[in-house]
Design an enzyme around this catalytic site. Structure first.
Site, short mmCIF file in Angstrom:
data_model
loop_
_atom_site.label_atom_id
_atom_site.label_comp_id
_atom_site.label_asym_id
_atom_site.label_seq_id
_atom_site.Cartn_x
_atom_site.Cartn_y
_atom_site.Cartn_z
N HIS A 130 0.80 -1.22 0.00
CA HIS A 130 0.00 0.00 0.00
C HIS A 130 0.84 1.27 0.00
CE1 HIS A 130 -3.26 -2.77 1.08
NE2 HIS A 130 -4.07 -1.82 0.67
N GLY A 131 2.08 1.20 0.45
CA GLY A 131 2.86 2.41 0.43
C GLY A 131 4.14 2.32 1.21
#
Length: 481
Positions: free
Chosen positions: A326-327
């Protein structure tokens, strides 16, 4: 190009008319139109990143052909690793270079050493995490001989860049979507109408629920030091509905748009906030990513077949990697770790597949036990979203410490409380409609089947979109992933 923009409102009818009324006699030309439209759609943000998706397409198309011809296992494995390293290399460079660099420098500073390495001003290409996994599924399935490689470059390129789901999913498997580009497609009125209904519902989720919740989630999270614990709880709840309305809204619009062109995409959300345990939640949230990690990471690692320690190890790997996907922030890794801790007791006691059916199926209301299970799971999910939304780990823990203080028991108070109360009413309406349609592909699929109520429902949704929707062309949350 954003789904909730004037640009897309003009773009979609033009492509639809060309596709069905002008080029409907030739499948290859239709596929070429989809490819061209997809590159226009993607290049609308920054045309320079088109080179990256084209390069990824060329690599995996060529690797697929090489795997078809090659019989020697060592060489086939080499081709597979070329695809994996190339695709994950692109993803890792643009998404994680500065993250690893910063942490590398900080690690050395703990030992009294200081390293000067300049970070790069990198712009994350929109959708790179999605189309990277999509192309990898093709190469891995061809390598495992689960899929016959294609000789049709136009069809393959259109599969990789298919504009409805290009930038935020669902992450389609090649074996499911690619064959649909080989088959002639005829316009189906019922499918088109159903697609428009799903687009309408997705747009409602985005501009009415997600974007309105975002105003207050951002206000509270960005100024969390100024608010009471009760207000911070409300902020976490607003974000909980923001991220669901935003991401599942995108998926609904993507699936509905695909149906307009005769394609069927994978269901990506199955009413996850009605889950009775965390295992059920992860079967219902971002389904295409969860199943991708299950099939291409968890099972190859041994799944649940390697004994208790193997189960524990593989569970933590799958959730931490999912968080990191996700990041490039420790908050996402911690969020993944937290969900692994939620999930592990269910797995170790063999209770992770207890709730496979729709909750309260055939009944209007859940039982007391079901209701309590839903509420507990929802609260655990809300708690986890705090780490997902926080700016950093310190911010997340400060936020949580304030929640578990005496100020939790005061009345929430912040600017525009009256407007916030209206958003809460909209959320209640939204939950009611979702609950009524929880056994369907999407909430309003069969709602209003009776003719006298059908158009009333559509008018109500259109009215709410016009009068309560946000039309600032806010980006979808998952564009940053």
């Amino acid at each position: 190009m954003l789904f909730n923009s004037i640009d897309f409102a003009i773009f979609l009818p033009i492509v639809f008319i060309l596709y069905w009324l002008v080029l409907n006699k030739d499948l290859k030309i239709q596929n070429l139109l989809i490819l061209g439209a997809s590159y226009i759609f993607y290049g609308w943000w920054d045309y320079k990143f088109l080179s990256l998706i084209i390069l990824s397409t060329l690599i995996d198309f060529s690797i697929g052909l090489a795997l078809k011809k090659e019989t020697q296992n060592s060489r086939r494995k080499l081709f597979l690793w070329i695809s994996i390293i190339a695709n994950l290399g692109f993803l890792g460079f643009f998404k994680y270079y500065n993250f690893f660099l910063t942490n590398f420098i900080e690690a050395f500073s703990l030992f009294g050493s200081r390293i000067e390495i300049a970070s790069l001003d990198l712009i994350l290409p929109v959708g790179i995490s999605f189309y990277t996994f999509q192309t990898l599924s093709y190469t891995i399935d061809v390598y495992n001989k689960k899929l016959e490689p294609t000789n049709d470059f136009i069809a393959f390129a259109a599969f990789v860049s298919f504009f409805p789901q290009l930038v935020a999913g669902p992450i389609e498997r090649a074996k499911d979507l690619l064959p649909q580009f080989y088959i002639g497609r005829n316009f189906n009125y019922n499918d088109a109408v159903d697609g428009l209904k799903q687009i309408l519902w997705g747009l409602f989720k985005k501009v009415v629920i997600a974007d309105n919740c975002a105003k207050f989630a951002n206000l509270i999270f960005n100024n969390s030091d100024d608010y009471s614990g009760s207000t911070l709880v409300l902020g976490a709840v607003f974000f909980t509905f923001q991220i669901y309305g935003d991401f599942s809204g995108y998926s609904d619009i993507a699936i509905g748009t695909s149906r307009l062109f005769g394609f069927k995409l994978t269901k990506n959300f199955a009413f996850p906030y009605f889950s009775r345990d965390i295992a059920e939640f992860w079967r219902r949230w971002h389904i295409s990513l969860s199943t991708w990690f299950r099939d291409y990471l968890y099972i190859p690692l041994g799944g649940s077949r390697r004994g208790t320690l193997g189960k524990i190890r593989n569970t933590f790997i799958i959730f931490i990697v999912s968080g990191f996907w996700h990041g490039a922030n420790w908050t996402f890794i911690f969020w993944g770790l937290l969900n692994a801790l939620y999930f592990l007791p269910l797995l170790l006691t063999n209770n992770n597949r207890n709730n496979l059916n729709v909750v309260a199926y055939g009944r209007t209301f859940p039982s007391l036990r079901e209701l309590l299970s839903i509420l507990i799971t929802f609260c655990l999910t809300v708690f986890g979203w705090i780490f997902f939304r926080a700016n950093n780990i310190e911010h997340a823990f400060d936020y949580i410490l304030t929640i578990f203080s005496r100020s939790l028991f005061v009345v929430p108070n912040f600017a525009n409380m009256k407007e916030a109360l209206m958003v809460i009413i909209l959320i209640i309406f939204f939950v009611f409609v979702e609950w009524n349609g929880r056994d369907r592909e999407y909430a309003i699929e069969t709602l209003g089947k009776k003719r006298k109520f059908k158009y009333l429902l559509y008018y109500v949704l259109v009215f709410m979109i016009i009068f309560f929707g946000s039309f600032e062309e806010n980006q979808f949350i998952y564009f940053q992933f």
